[in-house]
Design a protein around this motif. Structure first.
Motif, PDB file in Angstrom:
ATOM      1  N   SER A 198       0.831  -1.202   0.000  1.00 47.91           N
ATOM      2  CA  SER A 198       0.000   0.000   0.000  1.00 47.91           C
ATOM      3  C   SER A 198       0.865   1.251   0.000  1.00 47.91           C
ATOM      4  CB  SER A 198      -0.921   0.004   1.230  1.00 47.91           C
ATOM      5  OG  SER A 198      -1.866  -1.033   1.159  1.00 47.91           O
ATOM      6  N   GLN A 209      -0.408   4.870  -0.980  1.00 48.35           N
ATOM      7  CA  GLN A 209      -1.682   4.872  -0.274  1.00 48.35           C
ATOM      8  C   GLN A 209      -1.474   4.490   1.187  1.00 48.35           C
ATOM      9  OE1 GLN A 209      -3.901   1.936  -2.450  1.00 48.35           O
ATOM     10  NE2 GLN A 209      -4.258   3.280  -4.214  1.00 48.35           N
ATOM     11  N   TYR A 216      -2.366   2.220   4.362  1.00 51.43           N
ATOM     12  CA  TYR A 216      -2.902   0.871   4.573  1.00 51.43           C
ATOM     13  C   TYR A 216      -4.084   0.957   5.533  1.00 51.43           C
ATOM     14  CZ  TYR A 216      -3.569  -3.764   6.473  1.00 51.43           C
ATOM     15  OH  TYR A 216      -4.139  -4.944   6.887  1.00 51.43           O
TER      16      TYR A 216
END
Length: 243
Positions: free
Chosen positions: A70, A75, A77
């Motif tokens: 991630s 991004q 997690y």
């Protein structure tokens, strides 16, 4: 016949062996760092806050790979509801910190994910309830994770709670919620920023007679409430929070 000239290392076998040993040690250290930071970590459970799912002295393996993937994708997690996660224990006041707070014994904590940003979490009369757009009348997440008396949250949840989970944070709770056996989001631990999550527990390694893999719990789609609402050492022998 022309005689082959020996290299410097061939002429100095002791130095060659020493360099080979140094190279091996460096590779081991680098490999350990890569595994601990990006693939998995091992922790000891200390205390009774996760009974009866985990007991004092259990050793667990945490999946770092899903978190690393991630982060590599740029991004945050976000674990699934009901998953058991390990996260860094940081201050609940002042500027946000993503690492474990220095100088405290309980640097890493193990709890179960209960609520997500924008959701209302209440505890009343021993029952934990989550309210969101999908369930405006509330639902009991423990119903999905309580497999038996020996697996999952205990039936009674102590305390009086009525809170909205802040953006970018998680509401977490131990499985042993009777009395004050678990210091979690109901009490002074507060909600947990995504950036502090080390990863979900994937395996109980010890005791060997209770070896168990923890399957991924199906991902729950979060419904947007508002745009603002939905906007966490590489050692292998770290200790989980003592409650």
């Amino acid at each position: 016949m022309e005689k082959r000239q020996l290299s410097f290392l061939d002429r100095n076998p002791i130095l060659k062996d020493a360099l080979s040993l140094v190279f091996f040690v460096v590779c081991v250290i680098l490999g350990t760092l890569i595994v601990n930071n990006f693939i998995f970590r091992s922790y000891n459970v200390i205390g009774i806050s996760m009974e009866n799912t985990f007991k004092d002295g259990d050793r667990v393996i945490v999946n770092r790979l899903t978190v690393s993937m991630s982060h590599f994708a740029g991004q945050e997690y976000i674990p699934n509801r009901g998953q058991i996660i390990v996260f860094a224990n940081g201050s609940t006041s002042g500027p946000l910190t993503c690492g474990a707070e220095a100088g405290i014994a309980d640097q890493y904590v193990i709890k179960r994910v209960v609520g997500f940003p924008g959701e209302r979490v209440t505890v009343k009369d021993g029952v934990l309830t989550v309210y969101n757009d999908e369930h405006p009348d509330g639902f009991h997440p423990d119903d999905e994770t309580r497999v038996s008396d020996e697996d999952g949250p205990k039936a009674f949840t102590a305390g009086e709670v009525d809170t909205i989970v802040p953006a970018g944070e998680l509401f977490v709770a131990g499985d042993n919620r009777e009395g004050t056996h678990s210091n979690d989001s109901r009490y002074k631990l507060g909600t947990i920023p995504y950036c502090r999550v080390v990863g979900p527990v994937m395996l109980r390694l010890f005791p060997l007679n209770k070896l168990r893999f923890f399957a991924e719990i199906p991902k729950i789609d979060l419904l947007e409430t508002t745009a603002d609402t939905l906007n966490l050492s590489a050692g292998t022998n770290l200790v989980i929070k003592r409650d």
